[in-house]
Design an enzyme around this catalytic site. Sequence first.
Site, mmCIF file in Angstrom:
data_model
loop_
_atom_site.group_PDB
_atom_site.id
_atom_site.type_symbol
_atom_site.label_atom_id
_atom_site.label_comp_id
_atom_site.label_asym_id
_atom_site.label_seq_id
_atom_site.Cartn_x
_atom_site.Cartn_y
_atom_site.Cartn_z
ATOM 1 N N GLY A 11 0.806 -1.218 0.000
ATOM 2 C CA GLY A 11 0.000 0.000 0.000
ATOM 3 C C GLY A 11 0.837 1.266 0.000
ATOM 4 N N LYS A 12 0.144 2.407 0.019
ATOM 5 C CA LYS A 12 0.835 3.698 -0.027
ATOM 6 C C LYS A 12 1.797 3.868 1.141
ATOM 7 C CE LYS A 12 -2.633 6.446 -2.563
ATOM 8 N NZ LYS A 12 -3.676 5.432 -2.777
ATOM 9 N N GLY A 86 0.000 1.154 12.606
ATOM 10 C CA GLY A 86 -0.273 2.437 11.970
ATOM 11 C C GLY A 86 -1.580 2.418 11.203
ATOM 12 N N ASN A 112 -1.455 8.540 13.964
ATOM 13 C CA ASN A 112 -0.572 9.414 13.193
ATOM 14 C C ASN A 112 0.818 9.336 13.813
ATOM 15 O OD1 ASN A 112 0.810 11.698 12.047
ATOM 16 N ND2 ASN A 112 -1.193 12.527 11.481
ATOM 17 N N MET A 113 1.801 8.932 13.023
ATOM 18 C CA MET A 113 3.140 8.701 13.554
ATOM 19 C C MET A 113 4.114 9.826 13.259
ATOM 20 S SD MET A 113 3.694 4.621 13.247
ATOM 21 C CE MET A 113 2.553 3.521 14.083
ATOM 22 N N HIS A 142 -7.877 14.721 3.289
ATOM 23 C CA HIS A 142 -6.980 13.684 2.788
ATOM 24 C C HIS A 142 -7.268 13.432 1.308
ATOM 25 C CE1 HIS A 142 -6.580 12.970 7.130
ATOM 26 N NE2 HIS A 142 -5.443 12.375 6.845
ATOM 27 N N LYS A 146 -8.477 7.717 0.324
ATOM 28 C CA LYS A 146 -8.531 7.297 1.734
ATOM 29 C C LYS A 146 -9.921 6.769 2.060
ATOM 30 C CE LYS A 146 -7.630 8.894 6.485
ATOM 31 N NZ LYS A 146 -6.802 7.721 6.840
#
Length: 239
Positions: A11-12, A86, A112-113, A142, A146
């Site tokens: 994935g992204k 995440g 959110n990291m 976003h 998403k």
Amino acid sequence: MIKVAVCGAGGKMGSRVVNLILNDQKMRLVCGVEKRPPDWKSKTIFVIDLKDVINSVDVVIDFSDPDSCLRHLEIAVENKKRMVIGATGFNDSQKDLIRDFSSEIACVLAPNMSIGANVLFVLVEQMAKIFFDYDTDIVEIHNNQKKDAPSGTAEKIAQIIYNINPKQKIDIHSLRMGDIVSEHTVIFAGKGERIELIHKVNNRDVFAQGAIRAAKWVVNKPAGLYEMSDVLGIARYMR
């Protein structure tokens, strides 16, 4: 060297984590985990089932979907492996399961990291204490791919404000437009003035870097559910 499996590696976000791990001298990518391994050329080994490689890893980084993530978490618990989550979009019962599982392994759960977003959480808490009688809304934007809305970050911001003032009415406005990576605006509006806190992300690597930082941090931690504020050492500034 920390051995890592990345779930949702096609994935992204997962692909960015994979790319950074491949260039990190302190980490080794064991494999990527995907339901359907991508058909693009890659140096990464992909597997469909985390069980096939779990004994070869120290930490699992997960950017898949909620249902897949919970299956991966169960496998990690069975094999006493640390985990960094995440993925977003969990409902309340799924969050409860994560809390239960984290009593057996060390797990970092963060919607959110990025460093900036987690500093934003600290600032929001302080602002909510000062402007407790101001109207408060959240706007999150976003990209149009998403899936979940509102974002996990927006939900966390709302929860922080609610914890300070349970009577506060908070609306979250979600927009899905173009290729915008991430933008969150928290608005405190009173009579004659308005205060806005804004966090914008232009490159997904800031999330991937945060996930890698969390993986390095959690690898030697005892069982428990941790947040990025713990990883960054700013938890003491939170309520």
